[in-house]
Design an enzyme around this catalytic site. Structure first.
Site, PDB file in Angstrom:
ATOM      1  CD  GLU A  24      -1.688   3.831  -6.596  1.00  0.00           C
ATOM      2  OE1 GLU A  24      -1.650   3.114  -5.563  1.00  0.00           O
ATOM      3  OE2 GLU A  24      -1.767   5.072  -6.550  1.00  0.00           O
ATOM      4  CB  SER A  43      -0.869   0.030   1.265  1.00  0.00           C
ATOM      5  OG  SER A  43      -1.742  -1.055   1.309  1.00  0.00           O
ATOM      6  CG  HIS A  85      -1.844  -0.595  -4.458  1.00  0.00           C
ATOM      7  ND1 HIS A  85      -2.014   0.726  -4.077  1.00  0.00           N
ATOM      8  CD2 HIS A  85      -2.330  -1.329  -3.427  1.00  0.00           C
ATOM      9  CE1 HIS A  85      -2.582   0.770  -2.891  1.00  0.00           C
ATOM     10  NE2 HIS A  85      -2.789  -0.462  -2.477  1.00  0.00           N
ATOM     11  CG  ASN A 128      -3.117   3.784   0.590  1.00  0.00           C
ATOM     12  OD1 ASN A 128      -4.279   3.908   1.000  1.00  0.00           O
ATOM     13  ND2 ASN A 128      -2.654   2.643   0.132  1.00  0.00           N
TER      14      ASN A 128
HETATM   15  N1  CAA Z   1     -16.848 -10.955  -3.589  1.00  0.00           N
HETATM   16  C1  CAA Z   1     -17.968 -11.063  -4.327  1.00  0.00           C
HETATM   17  N2  CAA Z   1     -19.051 -10.266  -4.135  1.00  0.00           N
HETATM   18  C2  CAA Z   1     -18.982  -9.352  -3.144  1.00  0.00           C
HETATM   19  C3  CAA Z   1     -17.820  -9.188  -2.337  1.00  0.00           C
HETATM   20  C4  CAA Z   1     -16.719 -10.042  -2.603  1.00  0.00           C
HETATM   21  N3  CAA Z   1     -15.575  -9.971  -1.908  1.00  0.00           N
HETATM   22  N4  CAA Z   1     -18.042  -8.193  -1.438  1.00  0.00           N
HETATM   23  C5  CAA Z   1     -19.291  -7.728  -1.679  1.00  0.00           C
HETATM   24  N5  CAA Z   1     -19.853  -8.424  -2.712  1.00  0.00           N
HETATM   25  C6  CAA Z   1     -21.178  -8.206  -3.318  1.00  0.00           C
HETATM   26  C7  CAA Z   1     -22.320  -8.406  -2.355  1.00  0.00           C
HETATM   27  O1  CAA Z   1     -22.743  -9.748  -2.364  1.00  0.00           O
HETATM   28  C8  CAA Z   1     -23.385  -7.467  -2.903  1.00  0.00           C
HETATM   29  O2  CAA Z   1     -24.078  -8.072  -3.953  1.00  0.00           O
HETATM   30  P1  CAA Z   1     -25.626  -7.660  -4.249  1.00  0.00           P
HETATM   31  O3  CAA Z   1     -25.630  -6.193  -4.494  1.00  0.00           O
HETATM   32  O4  CAA Z   1     -25.961  -8.454  -5.463  1.00  0.00           O
HETATM   33  O5  CAA Z   1     -26.343  -8.063  -3.017  1.00  0.00           O
HETATM   34  C9  CAA Z   1     -22.592  -6.346  -3.516  1.00  0.00           C
HETATM   35  O6  CAA Z   1     -21.249  -6.826  -3.696  1.00  0.00           O
HETATM   36  C10 CAA Z   1     -22.578  -5.140  -2.633  1.00  0.00           C
HETATM   37  O7  CAA Z   1     -22.143  -5.538  -1.337  1.00  0.00           O
HETATM   38  P2  CAA Z   1     -22.828  -5.111   0.021  1.00  0.00           P
HETATM   39  O8  CAA Z   1     -24.312  -4.966  -0.165  1.00  0.00           O
HETATM   40  O9  CAA Z   1     -22.345  -6.027   1.088  1.00  0.00           O
HETATM   41  O10 CAA Z   1     -22.190  -3.736   0.389  1.00  0.00           O
HETATM   42  P3  CAA Z   1     -21.957  -2.416  -0.433  1.00  0.00           P
HETATM   43  O11 CAA Z   1     -23.123  -2.081  -1.298  1.00  0.00           O
HETATM   44  O12 CAA Z   1     -21.505  -1.445   0.567  1.00  0.00           O
HETATM   45  O13 CAA Z   1     -20.745  -2.745  -1.406  1.00  0.00           O
HETATM   46  C11 CAA Z   1     -18.394  -2.473  -1.464  1.00  0.00           C
HETATM   47  C12 CAA Z   1     -19.572  -3.281  -0.931  1.00  0.00           C
HETATM   48  C13 CAA Z   1     -18.272  -2.667  -2.968  1.00  0.00           C
HETATM   49  C14 CAA Z   1     -17.169  -3.039  -0.768  1.00  0.00           C
HETATM   50  C15 CAA Z   1     -18.611  -0.962  -1.183  1.00  0.00           C
HETATM   51  O14 CAA Z   1     -18.975  -0.768   0.153  1.00  0.00           O
HETATM   52  C16 CAA Z   1     -17.382  -0.132  -1.457  1.00  0.00           C
HETATM   53  O15 CAA Z   1     -17.072   0.176  -2.599  1.00  0.00           O
HETATM   54  N6  CAA Z   1     -16.663   0.273  -0.363  1.00  0.00           N
HETATM   55  C17 CAA Z   1     -15.444   1.058  -0.472  1.00  0.00           C
HETATM   56  C18 CAA Z   1     -14.305   0.145  -0.811  1.00  0.00           C
HETATM   57  C19 CAA Z   1     -13.025   0.899  -0.950  1.00  0.00           C
HETATM   58  O16 CAA Z   1     -12.910   2.104  -0.793  1.00  0.00           O
HETATM   59  N7  CAA Z   1     -11.962   0.136  -1.261  1.00  0.00           N
HETATM   60  C20 CAA Z   1     -10.634   0.673  -1.344  1.00  0.00           C
HETATM   61  C21 CAA Z   1      -9.957   0.507   0.003  1.00  0.00           C
HETATM   62  S1  CAA Z   1      -8.343   1.196   0.004  1.00  0.00           S
HETATM   63  C22 CAA Z   1      -7.395   0.036  -0.742  1.00  0.00           C
HETATM   64  O17 CAA Z   1      -7.827  -1.014  -1.133  1.00  0.00           O
HETATM   65  C23 CAA Z   1      -5.959   0.374  -0.930  1.00  0.00           C
HETATM   66  C24 CAA Z   1      -5.059   0.224   0.253  1.00  0.00           C
HETATM   67  O18 CAA Z   1      -3.844   0.115  -0.014  1.00  0.00           O
HETATM   68  C25 CAA Z   1      -5.494   0.272   1.645  1.00  0.00           C
HETATM   69  P1  NAD Z   2      -3.719  -9.724   5.868  1.00  0.00           P
HETATM   70  O1  NAD Z   2      -3.248  -9.470   7.255  1.00  0.00           O
HETATM   71  O2  NAD Z   2      -5.157 -10.017   5.618  1.00  0.00           O
HETATM   72  O3  NAD Z   2      -2.884 -10.942   5.211  1.00  0.00           O
HETATM   73  C1  NAD Z   2      -1.508 -11.045   5.205  1.00  0.00           C
HETATM   74  C2  NAD Z   2      -1.140 -12.502   4.931  1.00  0.00           C
HETATM   75  O4  NAD Z   2       0.278 -12.600   4.709  1.00  0.00           O
HETATM   76  C3  NAD Z   2      -1.472 -13.437   6.109  1.00  0.00           C
HETATM   77  O5  NAD Z   2      -2.201 -14.547   5.633  1.00  0.00           O
HETATM   78  C4  NAD Z   2      -0.079 -13.865   6.629  1.00  0.00           C
HETATM   79  O6  NAD Z   2      -0.047 -15.172   7.145  1.00  0.00           O
HETATM   80  C5  NAD Z   2       0.750 -13.767   5.354  1.00  0.00           C
HETATM   81  N1  NAD Z   2       2.187 -13.629   5.588  1.00  0.00           N
HETATM   82  C6  NAD Z   2       2.827 -12.858   6.494  1.00  0.00           C
HETATM   83  N2  NAD Z   2       4.160 -12.967   6.361  1.00  0.00           N
HETATM   84  C7  NAD Z   2       4.372 -13.836   5.341  1.00  0.00           C
HETATM   85  C8  NAD Z   2       5.548 -14.357   4.705  1.00  0.00           C
HETATM   86  N3  NAD Z   2       6.762 -14.013   5.113  1.00  0.00           N
HETATM   87  N4  NAD Z   2       5.386 -15.230   3.687  1.00  0.00           N
HETATM   88  C9  NAD Z   2       4.159 -15.590   3.256  1.00  0.00           C
HETATM   89  N5  NAD Z   2       3.015 -15.109   3.806  1.00  0.00           N
HETATM   90  C10 NAD Z   2       3.125 -14.258   4.836  1.00  0.00           C
HETATM   91  O7  NAD Z   2      -3.240  -8.452   5.016  1.00  0.00           O
HETATM   92  P2  NAD Z   2      -3.905  -7.831   3.690  1.00  0.00           P
HETATM   93  O8  NAD Z   2      -4.932  -6.859   4.088  1.00  0.00           O
HETATM   94  O9  NAD Z   2      -4.231  -8.930   2.750  1.00  0.00           O
HETATM   95  O10 NAD Z   2      -2.672  -6.971   3.139  1.00  0.00           O
HETATM   96  C11 NAD Z   2      -1.613  -7.580   2.431  1.00  0.00           C
HETATM   97  C12 NAD Z   2      -0.835  -6.513   1.664  1.00  0.00           C
HETATM   98  O11 NAD Z   2      -1.739  -5.835   0.756  1.00  0.00           O
HETATM   99  C13 NAD Z   2      -0.225  -5.418   2.542  1.00  0.00           C
HETATM  100  O12 NAD Z   2       0.983  -5.006   1.973  1.00  0.00           O
HETATM  101  C14 NAD Z   2      -1.277  -4.307   2.466  1.00  0.00           C
HETATM  102  O13 NAD Z   2      -0.730  -3.033   2.711  1.00  0.00           O
HETATM  103  C15 NAD Z   2      -1.710  -4.439   1.023  1.00  0.00           C
HETATM  104  N6  NAD Z   2      -3.047  -3.923   0.727  1.00  0.00           N
HETATM  105  C16 NAD Z   2      -4.043  -4.040   1.642  1.00  0.00           C
HETATM  106  C17 NAD Z   2      -5.306  -3.545   1.338  1.00  0.00           C
HETATM  107  C18 NAD Z   2      -6.433  -3.663   2.306  1.00  0.00           C
HETATM  108  O14 NAD Z   2      -7.445  -2.986   2.140  1.00  0.00           O
HETATM  109  N7  NAD Z   2      -6.335  -4.470   3.329  1.00  0.00           N
HETATM  110  C19 NAD Z   2      -5.547  -2.949   0.090  1.00  0.00           C
HETATM  111  C20 NAD Z   2      -4.496  -2.867  -0.842  1.00  0.00           C
HETATM  112  C21 NAD Z   2      -3.244  -3.347  -0.498  1.00  0.00           C
END
Ligand code: CAA
Ligand code: NAD
Length: 278
Positions: A148, A115, A136, A186
């Site tokens: 990304e 991330s 990403h 991020n």
């Molecule tokens: N697999 C398959 N289907 C899924 C699913 C999955 N993992 N998760 C949800 N669904 C389906 C549900 O079954 C539901 O289907 P129906 O509409 O047919 O019932 C549909 O998707 C919508 O789900 P929900 O009703 O449970 O909830 P929602 O309407 O809130 O949608 C969501 C879920 C798409 C996750 C939505 O809430 C959303 O877009 N949230 C924001 C997600 C976001 O911002 N992601 C980025 C995070 S940051 C990141 O990833 C980067 C990082 O490095 C941290």
């Molecule tokens: P998570 O905690 O759900 O899963 C991490 C997994 O890695 C665990 O199953 C753990 O057992 C395994 N692991 C740890 N050390 C290991 C090693 N040395 N070898 C093999 N497996 C190992 O974490 P996550 O949310 O899936 O995040 C994983 C990566 O993806 C991170 O770098 C995170 O920043 C990135 N990411 C997370 C998100 C999010 O929304 N959670 C979105 C985009 C990117």
């Protein structure tokens, strides 16, 4: 193409699923069979939901049949592309890429789903910086369209081209950026989540009001505290620390409440409790 995934957590399981849905042979590695079983279960559930809605070209069993689960890194030796999705910790990822650089066939591309951790630094650890890139995916991987693509300082054009094409074959839209702390996603998202946690800590509003204001007022699908729980608070804290250290500006200081919750083991959805209970 043989597609490797390291880490069977929420991201690794999702990446493996979408790769298998796209017809690739997939090998998923994690450190314990228990974590692999959890990842397989997540994939199975997601595939069932998509199948029920008629969104899959094949049965879940056919798609799952293309995924192999292993605890042996050596099983990734013949992969054309390996995407790493282990914990957001630079030391752990660097050590892993040092090993992968020795194991994976010389033509194989190594990618990180990090991330925020510098791609250029992980690329150096791998010993093959031209064949290294950030790939990403967004959470939940089966539903989110973006990948990304982050070019490290020495990533080759050929590597960027192959990874972009692969993301497209997986039905995603790749968008490219350069290697700066937190990349684009991020750098922008995480300070907003951190600020929401700051609002909660200072008593500006309660959690429902903070989430409701952003959902109803800004049309966000999830409120910021719900989204932080969904991402994982340990991951959110690691990203804020990378931004703070990497950009050297106190505006990226992690909220003390975020830090305290991680210390308490309240990691969000994955641990059963964060800002909300699951
Ligand atoms: N697999 C398959 N289907 C899924 C699913 C999955 N993992 N998760 C949800 N669904 C389906 C549900 O079954 C539901 O289907 P129906 O509409 O047919 O019932 C549909 O998707 C919508 O789900 P929900 O009703 O449970 O909830 P929602 O309407 O809130 O949608 C969501 C879920 C798409 C996750 C939505 O809430 C959303 O877009 N949230 C924001 C997600 C976001 O911002 N992601 C980025 C995070 S940051 C990141 O990833 C980067 C990082 O490095 C941290
Ligand atoms: P998570 O905690 O759900 O899963 C991490 C997994 O890695 C665990 O199953 C753990 O057992 C395994 N692991 C740890 N050390 C290991 C090693 N040395 N070898 C093999 N497996 C190992 O974490 P996550 O949310 O899936 O995040 C994983 C990566 O993806 C991170 O770098 C995170 O920043 C990135 N990411 C997370 C998100 C999010 O929304 N959670 C979105 C985009 C990117």
């Amino acid at each position: 193409m043989i597609f490797g995934v390291i880490g069977a957590g929420q991201m690794g399981a999702g990446i493996a699923q979408v790769a298998a849905q796209s017809g690739f042979e997939v090998i998923v590695q994690d450190i314990e069979t228990e974590f692999l079983a959890r990842g397989e279960n997540t994939t199975q559930k997601s595939l069932s939901r998509l199948h029920e809605k008629g969104k899959l070209a094949e049965t879940p069993a056919d798609i799952l049949g293309r995924i192999k689960f292993t605890t042996e890194l050596q099983d990734l030796a013949h992969c054309d592309l390996v995407v790493e999705a282990v914990v957001e910790n630079e030391a752990v990822k660097s050590e892993l890429f040092r090993t992968l650089g020795q194991i994976v066939k010389p033509s194989g591309i190594l990618a990180s789903n990090t991330s925020s951790i510098p791609i250029t630094s992980l690329a150096s650890a791998s010993g093959r910086p031209k064949q290294f890139i950030g790939m990403h995916f967004m959470n939940p991987v089966p539903l989110m369209r973006l990948v990304e693509v982050i070019r490290g300082h020495r990533t080759s054009d050929e590597t960027a081209h192959i990874v972009t094409e692969t993301a497209e074959r997986m039905g995603k839209t790749p968008l490219t950026c350069n290697d700066f702390p937190g990349f684009v996603s991020n750098r922008i998202l995480m300070p907003m989540l951190n600020e929401a946690i700051g609002c909660l800590m200072e008593g500006v509003a309660d959690r429902e009001a903070i989430d409701g204001i952003m959902k109803l007022g800004m049309n966000h699908p999830m409120g910021p505290l719900t989204l932080a729980d969904f991402i994982g608070l340990d991951t959110c804290l690691s990203i804020m620390e990378v931004l703070h250290r990497g950009l050297g500006d106190d505006k990226y200081r992690p909220s003390p409440l975020l830090r305290k919750m991680v210390q308490a083991g309240l990691l969000g959805r994955k641990s059963g409790e964060g800002f909300y209970k699951y």
